[in-house]
Design an enzyme around this catalytic site. Structure first.
Site, PDB file in Angstrom:
ATOM      1  N   GLU A 161      65.578  53.439 -76.855  1.00 15.85           N
ATOM      2  CA  GLU A 161      64.678  54.425 -77.433  1.00 15.85           C
ATOM      3  C   GLU A 161      63.897  55.300 -76.419  1.00 15.85           C
ATOM      4  O   GLU A 161      63.680  56.589 -76.257  1.00 15.85           O
ATOM      5  CB  GLU A 161      63.559  53.857 -78.093  1.00 15.85           C
ATOM      6  CG  GLU A 161      63.950  53.230 -79.361  1.00 15.85           C
ATOM      7  CD  GLU A 161      64.357  54.132 -80.352  1.00 15.85           C
ATOM      8  OE1 GLU A 161      63.871  55.274 -80.337  1.00 15.85           O
ATOM      9  OE2 GLU A 161      65.015  53.881 -81.349  1.00 15.85           O
ATOM     10  N   CYS A 171      71.886  66.701 -91.731  1.00 17.67           N
ATOM     11  CA  CYS A 171      70.538  67.493 -91.749  1.00 17.67           C
ATOM     12  C   CYS A 171      70.308  68.236 -90.363  1.00 17.67           C
ATOM     13  O   CYS A 171      69.100  68.146 -89.958  1.00 17.67           O
ATOM     14  CB  CYS A 171      69.388  67.027 -92.533  1.00 17.67           C
ATOM     15  SG  CYS A 171      68.134  68.046 -93.207  1.00 17.67           S
ATOM     16  N   CYS A 212      74.925  70.445 -96.310  1.00 17.42           N
ATOM     17  CA  CYS A 212      74.150  69.863 -97.671  1.00 17.42           C
ATOM     18  C   CYS A 212      75.054  69.255 -98.495  1.00 17.42           C
ATOM     19  O   CYS A 212      74.850  68.434 -99.337  1.00 17.42           O
ATOM     20  CB  CYS A 212      73.342  70.726 -98.473  1.00 17.42           C
ATOM     21  SG  CYS A 212      71.816  71.414 -97.333  1.00 17.42           S
ATOM     22  N   CYS A 227      75.374  65.659 -98.055  1.00 18.08           N
ATOM     23  CA  CYS A 227      74.182  64.880 -97.888  1.00 18.08           C
ATOM     24  C   CYS A 227      73.910  63.807 -98.976  1.00 18.08           C
ATOM     25  O   CYS A 227      74.067  64.162-100.121  1.00 18.08           O
ATOM     26  CB  CYS A 227      73.186  65.811 -97.806  1.00 18.08           C
ATOM     27  SG  CYS A 227      71.325  65.054 -97.597  1.00 18.08           S
ATOM     28  N   CYS A 266      66.586  66.681-102.614  1.00 16.21           N
ATOM     29  CA  CYS A 266      66.034  67.644-101.529  1.00 16.21           C
ATOM     30  C   CYS A 266      65.483  68.918-102.245  1.00 16.21           C
ATOM     31  O   CYS A 266      66.062  69.696-103.048  1.00 16.21           O
ATOM     32  CB  CYS A 266      67.262  68.279-100.977  1.00 16.21           C
ATOM     33  SG  CYS A 266      66.837  69.223 -99.478  1.00 16.21           S
TER      34      CYS A 266
HETATM   35 FE1  SF4 Z   1      68.981  68.491 -95.518  1.00 15.42          FE
HETATM   36 FE2  SF4 Z   1      68.297  68.644 -97.985  1.00 15.42          FE
HETATM   37 FE3  SF4 Z   1      70.695  69.817 -96.990  1.00 15.42          FE
HETATM   38 FE4  SF4 Z   1      70.348  67.017 -97.383  1.00 15.42          FE
HETATM   39  S1  SF4 Z   1      70.372  68.439 -98.959  1.00 15.42           S
HETATM   40  S2  SF4 Z   1      71.335  68.102 -95.580  1.00 15.42           S
HETATM   41  S3  SF4 Z   1      68.129  66.839 -96.845  1.00 15.42           S
HETATM   42  S4  SF4 Z   1      68.574  70.278 -96.469  1.00 15.42           S
END
Ligand code: SF4
Length: 512
Positions: free
Chosen positions: A97, A253, A260, A263, A269
């Site tokens: 870390e 992200c 997206c 994701c 989101c």
């Molecule tokens: Fe980021 Fe939302 Fe896109 Fe997912 S959907 S990558 S959380 S902006």
């Protein structure tokens, strides 16, 4: 072990490294407020919250399933997963870390492996010298991290009987250099404490998930994000959840072109939802159909402390990257430093360089460098050369001719808050030179020894510039003045019995 996420938020050199802890969170107790207790702030509008328990459960499940499938294999994860001793496990996580703060995962891996091989336990690290720590840390940047890590290890060994504190609160309270983020990461990953973490990656993901467009470095926003992280963290797999959130920010992200479509939490989101509504609106309008009214306002509450400021409203061209927003970064301070590569022929003709140790506090504390002098801004070359010659003269106690200093060029290095320009000179010597021990410690090193020493990346760049210049001069057909490896005119070896006079090279017979 679960994956650790490289942060790409505020204060990072680039995406892929662990982000700096948010403002006000990097020091022990930094989040506490002095004086009389302030009235509790009003809860933020629902647009910016996770208030549905079913949605929280779904988000946890989706994120963890993705993490289990997609997490990267990283040495600190492997080590912590296999380690049954809680102290050793916490130590392994702690080192990773600290190294990942402000530094890319790809860069950290080699340093981490070498560190853990050399000092596999707190006890081993506590017995190391600071010089050894600096040598291993050389090139990783932000050198005070290594020093503080070692100081904290010594404290655990000497004052806590070698037992790592077992909660995030105690880790932050008892260990120097461990802030709220690092404490949360160690406690959740090593001990399974259900506590959230907020670093640059988490800031970005949460701001997008909940359309938070106010300055993400402001204490008010940071406090909200900590609340959110603590509420979201999975109770049964907190370490994995935290790492999954950070991993998502580092790999999906990402700051500029988030993926997206891939994701795992896209259905949660709100930034993406807003983009989709705008696209639907534009499409319907194109075909002359009656369109739904898009969410023009972020949350419908005037003066919302988490929405983008009225002066910087949502920009459709930016899509989800409208979030997060940050205050303008302070410009780094410009510093010019003259530095001199003093070189000589050592035994067997090998080139050697003189390096001196920096003070034990301040920037690059305790590291080694070529003799250097901070310059006034806008100083003419002639004057800076003279200033450097005077500096070397005062330092060596021998005359140094400014005209003998050869200008190599300029090397720029960006520290977090300093735009540093090194004006590089070289000066070949023909003998040994003993510096006043009351001044900085110094030593002669071969090129190999130089790279193994605790020298900064900036100094490695300086040597590289010097060697490049030497290479140009020794290239055939380019007006070579001397060949690489050849003796400088008049230069001698420092081998016993063959040492020549230093004075011939330092002496300044004429004014510069
Ligand atoms: Fe980021 Fe939302 Fe896109 Fe997912 S959907 S990558 S959380 S902006």
């Amino acid at each position: 072990m679960s994956q650790l996420r490289a942060a790409a938020g505020r204060g990072l050199r680039r995406s892929g490294g662990r982000a700096a802890p948010p403002a006000g969170q990097s020091r022990k107790g930094a989040s506490s407020r002095g004086g009389a207790p302030a009235p509790a702030p009003a809860p933020p509008p629902a647009q910016h919250l996770f208030s549905d328990p079913a949605e929280i459960e779904a988000l946890r499940g989706n994120l963890l399933a993705w993490y289990d499938k997609c997490k990267r294999d990283l040495p600190w994860r492997t080590l912590a997963a296999a380690e049954t001793d809680a102290n050793r496990r916490a130590y392994a996580v702690w080192v990773s870390e600290i190294m990942l703060q402000q530094t890319q995962v790809a860069t950290v891996i080699d340093y981490y492996n070498r560190w853990m091989q050399k000092w596999p336990t707190l006890q081993a690290l506590a017995q190391a010298s600071l010089e050894e720590v600096n040598e291993l840390w050389a090139g990783l940047g932000y050198y005070s991290r290594g020093k503080r890590l070692q100081e904290a290890a010594r404290k655990v060994v000497s004052q806590l009987a070698g037992r790592m504190p077992r909660t995030a609160e105690d880790l932050q309270k008892l260990l120097p250099g461990v802030g709220r983020y690092t404490a949360g990461a160690i406690a959740s990953i090593s001990y399974g404490q259900a506590t959230g973490v907020v670093d640059g990656n988490v800031i970005r993901v949460l701001c997008r998930l909940r359309c938070i467009g106010a300055d993400s470095s402001s204490p008010a926003v940071i406090d909200r994000l900590w609340d959110m992280a603590n509420a979201l963290v999975d109770r049964s797999r907190p370490g994995d959840f935290n790492q999954a959130l950070m991993e998502l920010g580092a790999t999906v992200c990402v700051p500029k072109a988030p993926l997206c479509g891939e994701c795992p939490v896209k259905q949660h989101c709100r930034a993406r939802s807003r983009v989709e509504k705008e696209l639907a609106f534009a499409s319907q309008k194109l075909f002359g159909k009656p369109a739904p009214v898009p969410d023009v306002e972020d949350c419908g509450v005037g003066g919302c402390p988490l929405c983008p400021p009225a002066t910087e409203p949502w920009d459709s061209s930016l899509g989800v990257t409208n979030f997060p927003r940050k205050a303008a970064k302070k410009q780094p301070r410009a510093v010019r430093t003259a530095t001199c590569v003093l070189e000589r022929r050592g035994c067997h003709g090998a080139l050697e360089y003189l390096i001196v140790q920096r003070p034990s506090s301040g920037l690059l504390a305790g590291l080694w460098e070529f003799p250097s002098l901070t310059l006034a801004q806008d100083l003419q070359e002639e004057k800076q050369r003279k200033a450097l010659a005077d500096h070397l003269q005062a330092w060596t106690g021998r005359p140094v001719a400014a005209r003998n200093l050869r200008l190599i060029g300029e090397v720029v290095h960006i520290f977090s808050h300093i735009h540093q320009t090194y004006v590089v000179y070289s000066l070949p010597l023909d003998g040994d030179m003993t510096l006043d021990p009351a001044l900085s410690p110094s030593r002669w090193v071969t090129e190999e020894e130089f790279h193994a020493s605790a020298v900064s990346t900036a100094m490695k760049k300086v040597l590289k510039a010097h060697e490049k210049q030497r290479g140009k001069e020794s290239s055939p057909g380019k007006g070579s003045k001397r060949k690489r490896g050849a003796k400088t005119e008049g230069a001698g070896s420092t081998c016993p019995g063959t040492q020549l006079s230093l004075r011939a090279f330092l002496q300044a017979p004429t004014a510069p």
